[in-house]
Design a protein around this motif. Structure first.
Motif, PDB file in Angstrom:
ATOM      1  N   ILE A   1       0.836  -1.205   0.000  1.00  0.00           N
ATOM      2  CA  ILE A   1       0.000   0.000   0.000  1.00  0.00           C
ATOM      3  C   ILE A   1       0.866   1.248   0.000  1.00  0.00           C
ATOM      4  CG2 ILE A   1      -1.661   1.320   1.385  1.00  0.00           C
ATOM      5  CD1 ILE A   1      -2.830  -1.402   2.251  1.00  0.00           C
ATOM      6  N   PHE A   2       1.933   1.236   0.806  1.00  0.00           N
ATOM      7  CA  PHE A   2       2.857   2.368   0.847  1.00  0.00           C
ATOM      8  C   PHE A   2       3.510   2.582  -0.515  1.00  0.00           C
ATOM      9  CE2 PHE A   2       7.181   4.001   1.625  1.00  0.00           C
ATOM     10  CZ  PHE A   2       6.844   5.229   2.163  1.00  0.00           C
ATOM     11  N   ALA A   3       3.978   1.504  -1.160  1.00  0.00           N
ATOM     12  CA  ALA A   3       4.615   1.613  -2.480  1.00  0.00           C
ATOM     13  C   ALA A   3       3.625   2.108  -3.520  1.00  0.00           C
ATOM     14  CB  ALA A   3       5.206   0.265  -2.888  1.00  0.00           C
ATOM     15  N   PHE A   4       2.372   1.669  -3.433  1.00  0.00           N
ATOM     16  CA  PHE A   4       1.358   2.150  -4.372  1.00  0.00           C
ATOM     17  C   PHE A   4       1.130   3.647  -4.208  1.00  0.00           C
ATOM     18  CE2 PHE A   4      -3.058   3.181  -5.370  1.00  0.00           C
ATOM     19  CZ  PHE A   4      -3.082   2.829  -6.714  1.00  0.00           C
ATOM     20  N   CYS A   5       1.053   4.124  -2.972  1.00  0.00           N
ATOM     21  CA  CYS A   5       0.847   5.559  -2.728  1.00  0.00           C
ATOM     22  C   CYS A   5       2.038   6.375  -3.217  1.00  0.00           C
ATOM     23  CB  CYS A   5       0.580   5.806  -1.248  1.00  0.00           C
ATOM     24  SG  CYS A   5      -1.002   5.155  -0.700  1.00  0.00           S
ATOM     25  N   ILE A   6       3.242   5.864  -3.011  1.00  0.00           N
ATOM     26  CA  ILE A   6       4.438   6.565  -3.499  1.00  0.00           C
ATOM     27  C   ILE A   6       4.437   6.601  -5.020  1.00  0.00           C
ATOM     28  CG2 ILE A   6       6.968   6.430  -3.629  1.00  0.00           C
ATOM     29  CD1 ILE A   6       5.944   7.482  -0.973  1.00  0.00           C
ATOM     30  N   ALA A   7       4.086   5.478  -5.662  1.00  0.00           N
ATOM     31  CA  ALA A   7       4.028   5.431  -7.129  1.00  0.00           C
ATOM     32  C   ALA A   7       2.985   6.411  -7.654  1.00  0.00           C
ATOM     33  CB  ALA A   7       3.725   4.015  -7.600  1.00  0.00           C
ATOM     34  N   LEU A   8       1.842   6.486  -7.001  1.00  0.00           N
ATOM     35  CA  LEU A   8       0.803   7.414  -7.413  1.00  0.00           C
ATOM     36  C   LEU A   8       1.252   8.859  -7.249  1.00  0.00           C
ATOM     37  CD1 LEU A   8      -2.136   7.678  -8.374  1.00  0.00           C
ATOM     38  CD2 LEU A   8      -2.805   7.716  -5.969  1.00  0.00           C
TER      39      LEU A   8
END
Length: 136
Positions: free
Chosen positions: A110-117
């Motif tokens: 979830i953290f990596a997805f938010c950073i990617a977004l």
């Protein structure tokens, strides 16, 4: 006791300001804006009674946009690097979501997805192009 009665409002305001600054430090690593609004709110409360906080808050507001320009320059190579980084992060998110063996893996995904977004929106001024379409 007389000092506390005379200065209760100042003590309460400064205490709330320092509490918001501590909360900003504790939540700053979380995805999303996290600690930035809390830090500005804390400095806003502290700037009521403290000149140093007022100067620091004004300095941060004036120079905050420069950080984005430094991190996301208008250079095609840097923009392509960020696009590739976003794709790699999303692939990592997909792999971690598929395995989801432990709660820390789900949290990290979830953290990596938010950073990617965040990177995808900030790169190539995509967020600025979305603002006129939305009612922000």
């Amino acid at each position: 006791m007389d000092f506390i009665k005379r200065n209760a409002k100042r003590i309460a305001t400064d205490s709330a300001g320092y509490l918001l600054l501590v909360a900003a430090l504790l939540t700053g690593w979380l995805p999303g804006p996290g600690g930035i609004p809390l830090a500005l709110a804390g400095l806003g409360l502290l700037s009521i009674n403290n000149e140093w906080a007022k100067r620091l808050r004004e300095w941060l507001i004036q120079r905050g946009g420069r950080v984005v320009k430094v991190l996301f320059p208008n250079n095609p190579y840097v923009q392509w690097f960020y696009d590739v980084l976003v794709v790699l992060l999303l692939v990592l998110v997909g792999i971690m979501a598929e395995q989801h063996n432990a709660i820390w893996q789900i949290s990290l995904a979830i953290f990596a997805f938010c950073i990617a977004l965040l990177i995808a929106l900030m790169n190539r001024d995509r967020l600025e192009r979305l603002k006129p379409r939305s009612k922000l």
